[in-house]
Write an enzyme that holds these catalytic residues in place. Structure first.
Site, PDB file in Angstrom:
ATOM      1  N   ASN A  64      35.932  20.553  32.036  1.00  0.00           N
ATOM      2  CA  ASN A  64      34.889  21.163  31.208  1.00  0.00           C
ATOM      3  C   ASN A  64      34.199  20.146  30.295  1.00  0.00           C
ATOM      4  OD1 ASN A  64      35.842  23.386  32.465  1.00  0.00           O
ATOM      5  ND2 ASN A  64      36.656  24.412  30.650  1.00  0.00           N
ATOM      6  N   HIS A  99     -15.193  26.830  29.894  1.00  0.00           N
ATOM      7  CA  HIS A  99     -15.317  28.016  30.769  1.00  0.00           C
ATOM      8  C   HIS A  99     -15.793  27.616  32.166  1.00  0.00           C
ATOM      9  CE1 HIS A  99     -15.299  30.403  26.968  1.00  0.00           C
ATOM     10  NE2 HIS A  99     -16.035  29.382  26.537  1.00  0.00           N
ATOM     11  N   SER A 144      -7.279  19.186  59.541  1.00  0.00           N
ATOM     12  CA  SER A 144      -7.039  20.549  60.008  1.00  0.00           C
ATOM     13  C   SER A 144      -6.786  20.512  61.503  1.00  0.00           C
ATOM     14  CB  SER A 144      -8.261  21.408  59.694  1.00  0.00           C
ATOM     15  OG  SER A 144      -8.324  22.513  60.570  1.00  0.00           O
ATOM     16  N   LYS A 174     -12.414  18.464  58.696  1.00  0.00           N
ATOM     17  CA  LYS A 174     -11.756  18.664  57.408  1.00  0.00           C
ATOM     18  C   LYS A 174     -11.032  17.447  56.865  1.00  0.00           C
ATOM     19  CE  LYS A 174     -10.893  22.489  55.805  1.00  0.00           C
ATOM     20  NZ  LYS A 174     -11.366  22.964  54.519  1.00  0.00           N
ATOM     21  N   GLU A 187      -2.789  19.944  45.996  1.00  0.00           N
ATOM     22  CA  GLU A 187      -2.405  21.363  46.090  1.00  0.00           C
ATOM     23  C   GLU A 187      -0.893  21.539  46.080  1.00  0.00           C
ATOM     24  OE1 GLU A 187      -5.971  23.364  48.631  1.00  0.00           O
ATOM     25  OE2 GLU A 187      -4.709  21.958  49.689  1.00  0.00           O
ATOM     26  N   TYR A 195      33.553  27.729  28.192  1.00  0.00           N
ATOM     27  CA  TYR A 195      33.095  27.459  29.556  1.00  0.00           C
ATOM     28  C   TYR A 195      33.239  28.695  30.435  1.00  0.00           C
ATOM     29  CZ  TYR A 195      32.674  25.524  34.237  1.00  0.00           C
ATOM     30  OH  TYR A 195      32.263  25.289  35.535  1.00  0.00           O
ATOM     31  N   LYS A 241      23.356  22.652  37.509  1.00  0.00           N
ATOM     32  CA  LYS A 241      22.928  21.397  38.122  1.00  0.00           C
ATOM     33  C   LYS A 241      21.859  21.600  39.177  1.00  0.00           C
ATOM     34  CE  LYS A 241      27.325  20.688  38.174  1.00  0.00           C
ATOM     35  NZ  LYS A 241      27.583  21.453  36.928  1.00  0.00           N
TER      36      LYS A 241
HETATM   37  N1  ARG Z   1      32.209  21.966  38.962  1.00  0.00           N
HETATM   38  C1  ARG Z   1      32.326  22.462  37.631  1.00  0.00           C
HETATM   39  C2  ARG Z   1      30.958  22.627  36.979  1.00  0.00           C
HETATM   40  O1  ARG Z   1      30.076  21.998  37.408  1.00  0.00           O
HETATM   41  C3  ARG Z   1      33.115  21.515  36.821  1.00  0.00           C
HETATM   42  C4  ARG Z   1      33.873  22.191  35.729  1.00  0.00           C
HETATM   43  C5  ARG Z   1      34.899  23.057  36.361  1.00  0.00           C
HETATM   44  N2  ARG Z   1      35.736  23.683  35.394  1.00  0.00           N
HETATM   45  C6  ARG Z   1      36.503  24.701  35.687  1.00  0.00           C
HETATM   46  N3  ARG Z   1      37.218  25.171  34.733  1.00  0.00           N
HETATM   47  N4  ARG Z   1      36.510  25.278  36.854  1.00  0.00           N
HETATM   48  O2  ARG Z   1      30.779  23.363  36.055  1.00  0.00           O
END
Ligand code: ARG
Length: 467
Positions: A119, A165, A286, A292, A299, A326, A334
């Site tokens: 954690n 505008h 195109s 084109k 875009e 946690y 992520k």
């Molecule tokens: N893979 C976990 C995350 O990205 C890491 C921490 C995991 N901790 C746990 N108590 N399972 O959050």
């Protein structure tokens, strides 16, 4: 390749409590190594500092720390050379590195996680990753600012219509417009650098949630990692994902800026505008319409904006109901953070290539300044200079515009008698006063489009890039 070492299946770090192994589908659902593998080197850096701190505090021996550090360095080297492959059956990057370390250095490897939890480890890895990632993004942004400034320097005399505008408003120069884009990017850089200050604070030593009973020296470990300070509450340290949210909001604002620039490029490359011709390298064709040449890259940048906003909303929503500290929900951070980062980084690079290879159709821009009575405000300002109250002058200028519309001509095509019929204050110098280039260069307020003022902006932007 025969000499690739694959570490095969390692049991999960927590397997000791369980009689039964997890179902394969359960493992597939919960693992994160495909996402967090990009933090392998950050994880190694964190573990090296942790081992050194443990030895410094005499929690492990110096010899054990040396073995751990050498083992981690060899893992890093082999990952870089490709000799060591990531084992995707590991639960996450922390598990993979710890297991590989123990394979390589034996018992000492089993001590690397002393006084630490995944954690606080993940919170550290993310901050170390962001330090690298944000520095790369800021340098790409500064490069883009330099590219815009370089183009601007060549066009301080080239006028173009300014719009409000989407209607012709007042003349500016191409340089002024490109500097406007560049200033947006300076704020993006500052926002990222500011968020980084709050991020580069070490959470390691916060453990799972309640610190450690072992005599860890958090400040010493932080100093080994290049952090000036440590987080002040162990619960907060492992619960906090503000840095993910903050950076993804910075990314959203940056992507919104790129999207607006791209919107202008799409418009300006139409045959109706024709202010810009994108290079063939940064255009597409195109499959059916042979003629084109499409601005697809602009875009796509505009189109990817929604994804970045989506990542921000995903993060905010993921966090909003989580009890301290946690919760596994947080593993999902992520994916959003990395996707948003990858999108803004690639869009910034592609935008830079596209804009530096484009051709500006200066004669078209200048000709376009003839249309839409861009100098009507200057007609009013002329009268103001002669003492007329602005509101009255606005009305007189509007009556000149009405006359020009009736006569299907420009303001400068009205005769002096026609001007005089609107106000006796008009003299023959009105024609010079409302000449578009004159109008631009008269606008010498700070930040205005007059050449001398734009040169000041250019200097300030160059200083920003160098600072
Ligand atoms: N893979 C976990 C995350 O990205 C890491 C921490 C995991 N901790 C746990 N108590 N399972 O959050």
């Amino acid at each position: 390749m025969a000499d690739i070492i694959n570490n095969g299946n390692h049991a999960a770090l927590w397997s000791g409590r369980f009689k039964e192994g997890p179902d394969a589908a359960a493992v597939a659902f919960e693992t994160s190594i495909h996402v967090d593998e990009r933090m392998a080197f950050d994880d190694i850096k964190g573990s090296i500092a942790h081992a050194k701190m443990l030895a410094h505090q005499k929690i492990i021996s110096q010899d054990e720390a040396n073995k751990i550090v050498e083992g981690l360095e060899s893992i890093e080297k082999d990952l870089i050379s490709g000799k060591l492959a990531i084992d995707y059956s590991a639960e996450d990057i922390h598990s993979f590195i710890e297991a590989t370390l123990t394979d390589r250095v034996g018992e000492a490897g089993k001590k690397v996680h002393t006084g630490r939890s995944r954690n606080d480890q993940i919170a550290l890895d993310e901050r170390l990753y962001l330090e690298r990632a944000i520095s790369e993004l800021v340098s790409e942004l500064k490069h883009l600012i330099s590219v815009l400034v370089k183009i601007a320097e060549e066009h301080t005399d080239h006028i173009m219509p300014g719009f409000t505008h989407m209607q012709h408003a007042q003349p500016v120069t191409l340089a002024h417009h490109l500097c406007a884009w560049a200033w947006n990017l300076t704020r993006d850089c500052s926002r990222l650098e500011d968020a980084l200050k709050r991020t580069l604070v070490s959470p390691i030593g916060s453990g799972a949630l309640a610190g450690s009973g072992l005599p860890l020296d958090r400040e010493y470990e932080a100093s080994l990692l290049g952090f000036d300070s440590v987080t002040q509450n162990s619960l907060d340290s492992v619960s906090d994902r503000d840095y993910c949210i903050e950076f993804t909001s910075c990314f959203s604002i940056l992507q919104m800026h790129l999207s607006r620039f791209c919107e202008e490029i799409v418009l300006w490359s139409t045959s109706e505008f024709n202010f810009i011709s994108l290079s063939e390298k940064w255009s597409t064709g195109s499959s059916i319409m042979p003629q084109k040449k499409n601005p697809d890259f602009a875009e796509l940048i505009r189109g990817r904006t929604g994804k970045v906003y989506g990542d921000l909303i995903a993060l905010l929503t993921m966090m909003k109901g989580l009890p301290f500290s946690y919760d596994r929900d947080m593993q999902e951070d992520k994916q959003s953070l990395f996707e948003a980062y990858d999108t803004v980084l690639s869009c910034t690079k592609i935008f830079t290539y596209m804009i530096e290879s484009a051709k500006w159709n200066l004669d078209v821009m200048e000709a376009s300044c003839k249309e839409g009575f861009l100098n009507a405000t200057d007609v009013a300002d002329y009268l103001v200079c002669k003492g007329m109250p602005f509101r009255t002058a606005h009305g007189v200028s509007a009556s000149c515009v009405r006359l020009a519309i009736e006569k299907k001509c420009h303001l400068e095509d009205l005769s002096l008698d026609e001007f005089k019929s609107a106000s006796e204050l008009f003299e023959s110098d009105i024609y010079e006063f409302i000449e578009p280039k004159k109008c631009v260069n008269a606008r010498k307020t700070i930040g205005g489009p007059a050449k001398e003022k734009v040169l000041e902006q250019i200097k300030a932007l160059k200083d920003f890039v160098l600072r």
